[in-house]
Structure formats: structure tokens, C-alpha cells
Design an enzyme around this catalytic site. Structure first.
Site, PDB file in Angstrom:
ATOM      1  N   VAL A 128      -9.426 -23.806  35.296  1.00  0.00           N
ATOM      2  CA  VAL A 128     -10.318 -24.816  34.777  1.00  0.00           C
ATOM      3  C   VAL A 128     -11.110 -24.112  33.563  1.00  0.00           C
ATOM      4  CG1 VAL A 128     -12.209 -26.427  34.896  1.00  0.00           C
ATOM      5  CG2 VAL A 128     -10.239 -26.398  36.645  1.00  0.00           C
TER       6      VAL A 128
ATOM      7  N   ASP B 128     -11.205 -32.026  51.058  1.00  0.00           N
ATOM      8  CA  ASP B 128     -11.487 -32.156  49.519  1.00  0.00           C
ATOM      9  C   ASP B 128     -11.744 -33.661  48.962  1.00  0.00           C
ATOM     10  OD1 ASP B 128     -10.663 -30.938  46.802  1.00  0.00           O
ATOM     11  OD2 ASP B 128      -9.742 -32.731  46.721  1.00  0.00           O
TER      12      ASP B 128
ATOM     13  N   LYS C 151     -15.662 -35.225  47.432  1.00  0.00           N
ATOM     14  CA  LYS C 151     -15.480 -36.053  46.274  1.00  0.00           C
ATOM     15  C   LYS C 151     -16.311 -37.312  46.751  1.00  0.00           C
ATOM     16  CE  LYS C 151     -11.675 -33.764  44.357  1.00  0.00           C
ATOM     17  NZ  LYS C 151     -10.073 -33.705  44.188  1.00  0.00           N
TER      18      LYS C 151
ATOM     19  N   GLY D 299      -5.504 -30.371  37.202  1.00  0.00           N
ATOM     20  CA  GLY D 299      -4.640 -29.651  36.188  1.00  0.00           C
ATOM     21  C   GLY D 299      -5.518 -29.082  34.968  1.00  0.00           C
TER      22      GLY D 299
END
Lengths: 328, 328
Positions: A14, A200, A204, A302
Site C-alpha cells: 500500500v 480482519d 472493519k 490491492g
């Protein structure tokens, strides 16, 4: 023309993506915002490893070096884990830098605290990238909340497990086969625990709870069930009935004001907004009082999706300032 | 505390929705924005018809009355057709009012002109409600465009025809049966021409072209094909192959910079983002360079969805100002 100086903390996938996007979009950002963005420091562990050609002179392994930059105004953070990320961002905010983070583990736990501090310092916290990668769920929800109330959120917030469930259904793969392929494609880590266990997705949905409801449930009260509990028989049975298992992270504000949340495999029917979301896509469905149910779908991870929403956070923050200087 | 004075032009379904949302959310808006919003005038054709109890004193049939209000700052517009809506909003902008419109027919043709004028006057134009009702596609795309380029847009932008195609597929209804039911439910007008011909969707995709590409194709070059061209045989054939007909409005920027657009029934496969969008829902899928394909789905019409995004436009416009006064 004024130049905004920025630093990147962490130079993995990232962090590198931010560097690329900033450079590729330099002229466009300058034209739109009236100021230039320059990356002046990159915090890494090993300064001898120049991962992107031309960055050697920017690398440092010392946060002191980063925060000592004269006129530093923006800090992009793409580290993992709560610490030292929180401490670094707290210090950046204290010296009146805007901060933009992709760190869900830190933000789920310390996000409210960081935002409170930023408010007192008159700077902004961008955290679009903490939830669902390139899907702009934070901005969409912030905007909706100006007038609507959100009563319930259901999301596919982990692309790895959604990919695995999709393949297990479509190709009749076993859990182990799906995991092996996800690892081969780089979707799952060598240790897939955070993805497959639901941890995970849990982080979030907690970030979304803060935004939608202004508070989180007690973490100990939230059931977090992974996809590794699903049996082949259950999957076959669902398929025969025209239903699909999705790994759903959900949160709801009950009539009495209590916030409840859970992460678990759920059977959904064709009329459910998460039914059609296959492969590595993420999606969030929000139930609102005026609009009804809104769903946003897109790539949940991504290098470029995640980095581009972080640079959008920057553009939004700086754009507000610039816009106001002009219009008042 | 400061009060922002606003007028509503047109008091049909959407205009009344604005009035209701503003009143229901009065306290919340005041708390969030630090200013109160008050509807001070409502422009109607027949002032004797008090459609919402308590509004009689606000009604006027004269735009002069509206624009003469001392300190008017915001004009909500929910009329149909290009004129006199454009002239009214132009005058409002010239006297430095922010304008917020739901009028796609006017905006498809004169939106750029109105926005240019607003820029020179230092005011804002909100037009979220011109496309896809309660689906916040304008704000989402604006935000994406800060960093990403949008190369292609595909949308289901008309809920009436999507409802009809859904029923024709699911219930094997004929076109006439589906239309009759859409009219009975209030989805289609007595004269359904604008919906079924694709003209309604055409206006909306033109508004999106302006935003995504900064220009529209020549209207004469755009094929606009309605759903009334579909035969029962085509629908049966699609069903047998596991495909679905969607009434798709699409626009694309080609490599050479040319903008092409069309509105037509299209056969889509299960992996297409518009495949799962049934009933009166609208959806827009955007292809972007960094993020990939993003899809936003929700209710494309209705009093409250449409009115609430207009009040969100207001909150966004006013919030920017207020935010800046505080943070600089």
C-alpha cells in the site's frame, strides 16, 4: 505555487502504491487542487532496501527524522498493528499534520481517540482505506449520515474468504483447496488466520460502527465465527436450495439503542444484496431510514485501489481548504 | 443562531418530500451544521391547494415573490421540464443563492452552463437527485474523480423499466401486463413514454457524461432504444440461456477521446455488475483506472430517497462553509 509536504509510514504494497499514485497523478492533482504534493520522507525498517527506484534518498528508519521535516503537513500511514502506528499518528496530529491511514487494526481500537485529538488540533483524519480497500464506503456513509440514520450494516469485508467461498460453491473445492489457491494467488497470507477466522472483518465492522452509531459494542460480546466451520455437506445443501453462504460482518442499532454485531457465515437468498457478490469483491449494504437499502460494491484490496482512496482522502482534505480560501 | 432561508420550487412528490425531511431533521441538521434551515417560500401553480397542512402561508405562484425574500440563500428545485426551471435557477444563482435540483431534463441540457455561472458567483449547485434518486452516484463519482479516471459508465437508471423487465422475466408477463402493473403501483405515469422509450435514462446518462468526461456526445449521435422493442421470444431465449435483459444506459470515453453513449436493452451474463439488479432498483457501475469497477445500488426514485439526497446536498454545501470557518 505552494507545495504540500507529505510522508509515508510503511513502504509495503500500500505504501508503494501511494508513492506511485502521487507521482502518476502529480499534474492532475496540482491542476485540481492548486497545490503540489511532494513525498519527502518514507519510514521503513531497512533503509538499505530501495523497493522503488529513486526513493533511496527519502528512506529513513527513524520517526524522529520524519516528524522533524520542516513544514510537514500530511502523513500517510500503511503499517500493520496498533503500535507503533498509533503513537506515530498521534504525534503527527499533535504537530498539526493531517493523517491518512489504512491501518484497520489500529483504527478499530484507537480511531475515535485519534479523531477527537485531530478535532482539537484542527486537522483531519482520512480512513477510507481501513475498510473495504477501494470501495468508498466511509465517504458514502458519512454523506448519507448528514440526513439519514443508518440502522443496520451488512458487509462482505474480506475478499480472501469471499473468494474461497465462491470457489467452494462454483468448483466444489474443499476448504483446503480453496485456501491453497487463495495463497497461490497472493490473496491469503502464509498464515491465513486473520482472514479465515473473521478477525480482519471484525476490525472493519467496528470501524463502521464508530461511524454509523458513534460507538462500538463491547468486543467481548461480538461473536466472530470463521469460515473454517463450514462443512462440505452444508455447502452442498445450500447449493441445492439455491442459497449461498457469505461471510457476513454485520452491526445493528436496536430499538433500545444497543449496538449488536457479529461476524459469521450466513445463508443468503437471491434477493439479499450480498447474494451476487462473488470472488474477491467486497460490498457493504446499509439500511437507512429515508433512502432504504444502499449497496456499494468493488475491489476490497490491492495496491492501487487502496492507495488511490488514500490519495483521494488527501485531495478531499486539501480541496476543502483550497475551496474555502477561494469562496469566502 | 443563524438561520439559512430556503425556498422550494415545485411542490409535487419530491418538493413535499424536501419539506418533510427538512422539518423532521430540523434539530439534527442544526446540531450538525450549527445553523438552522427554514423553508420560507414554496412556489406552486395553484396557491389555493394546500397539499401539506401548515404550508398555506408559504405558498406563492410568483417567482418574483420567491426571489425577493430578504436573505434567501438556498433554492431547492423540483419542477419538470427545462423551462421555466432553468431561468428561475439562473436568476437565483445570479443573486448568489446555492441551488439544488432534481430536474434531469433541465440539467442534462443546461447543467454545465448553470455550474459555470455558479462558479463565477461563488455558490454551489447540488444535483445528486437528477440521477438515480436516492443512489448517491454524483458524490461517489466526484470523489472517485479526484484521483481516478472513469473510462466507462453502465447504469440501470430507470426503475420503471427495470421493474417491468424483472416481472416479464420472473412472471412471464407480457410487456402490456408489466406496464399495467407498473402504472397501478404508481411506478409509471399514465403516459409512460419517457420511461419505456429510454428518454428518461438518456437524460441521466448525459448528466453523468458531463461529470465523468467534462462533455457530452452530440445528442443526435446517441442511439436511444426503448424496452418496447423486446419480443416475448427474445425474453424466453435469454432465460433459457441463463442471461437477463437489462435496460442499460452507457457511456464510454474511447482511446481517441471521443465520447460515445447509448441507451438500449442489453443481454447481460451472471458476472455482469448489473445482472443482479432487480425490481425498481437503480445501479451504476463505473470502470476506473486505479480502483477497477465500482457499483452503487439503491432505490432510484420515491419521495423520501430523492428528497433526502437533496437535503444532503444542502448539508454538504453548508457544512463546507461552516467547517471552514471553524478550522481555519
Amino acid at each position: 505555487m505552494a507545495t504540500i509536504k507529505a510522508a509515508i509510514l510503511g513502504f509495503g504494497t500500500v505504501g508503494q502504491g501511494i508513492y506511485h499514485v502521487v507521482n502518476e497523478k502529480r499534474a492532475q492533482l496540482k491542476a485540481k487542487l492548486g497545490v503540489e504534493l511532494e513525498i519527502v520522507k518514507i519510514l521503513v525498517r531497512d533503509t538499505k532496501n530501495e523497493r522503488v527506484p529513486g526513493t533511496a534518498a527519502l528512506l529513513t528508519d527513524s520517526i524522529e527524522d520524519v516528524l522533524a521535516v520542516d513544514g510537514l503537513q500530511v502523513v500517510f500511514e500503511a503499517i500493520v498493528d496498533e503500535e507503533p502506528a498509533f503513537t506515530y499518528l498521534k504525534r503527527a496530529v499533535e504537530q498539526r499534520c493531517h493523517v491518512i491511514t489504512a491501518n484497520k487494526v489500529m483504527f478499530a481500537k484507537r480511531g475515535m481517540e485519534l479523531q477527537q485529538l485531530a478535532k482539537t488540533k484542527g486537522v483531519h483524519v482520512g480512513y477510507e482505506a481501513t475498510v473495504a480497500g477501494g470501495v468508498p464506503i466511509i465517504k458514502t456513509m458519512k454523506n448519507i449520515l448528514l440526513v439519514n440514520d443508518v440502522s443496520r450494516i451488512q458487509g462482505i469485508l474480506n475478499g480472501t474468504t469471499n473468494y474461497m467461498l465462491t470457489k467452494m460453491r462454483q468448483e466444489n473445492w474443499s476448504y483446503d483447496e480453496a485456501l491453497a489457491e487463495a495463497q497461490r494467488l497472493g490473496y491469503a497470507e502464509a498464515d491465513p488466520y486473520n482472514d479465515v477466522s473473521g478477525q480482519d472483518a471484525f476490525k472493519k465492522i467496528m470501524v463502521l460502527c464508530d461511524l454509523a452509531f458513534g460507538e462500538q459494542p463491547n468486543w467481548d460480546d461480538v461473536d466472530v465465527i470463521g469460515i473454517n466451520t463450514l462443512t462440505t455437506e452444508q455447502l452442498e445443501d445450500a447449493k441445492a436450495k439455491g442459497l449461498r453462504y457469505r461471510h457476513v460482518a454485520e452491526a445493528e442499532k436496536l430499538e433500545d439503542g444497543t449496538i449488536v454485531a457479529k461476524v459469521a457465515p450466513q445463508l443468503v437468498a437471491p434477493d439479499h444484496p450480498l447474494y451476487p457478490i462473488d470472488d474477491v469483491f467486497n460490498a457493504v449494504a446499509m439500511e437507512t431510514n429515508y433512502i432504504g437499502t444502499l449497496t456499494v460494491t468493488g475491489p476490497g484490496a490491492g495496491m492501487y485501489p487502496t492507495a488511490s482512496v488514500m490519495v483521494e482522502d488527501y485531495a478531499e482534505i486539501i480541496g476543502k481548504r483550497a475551496g474555502f480560501t477561494v469562496s469566502i
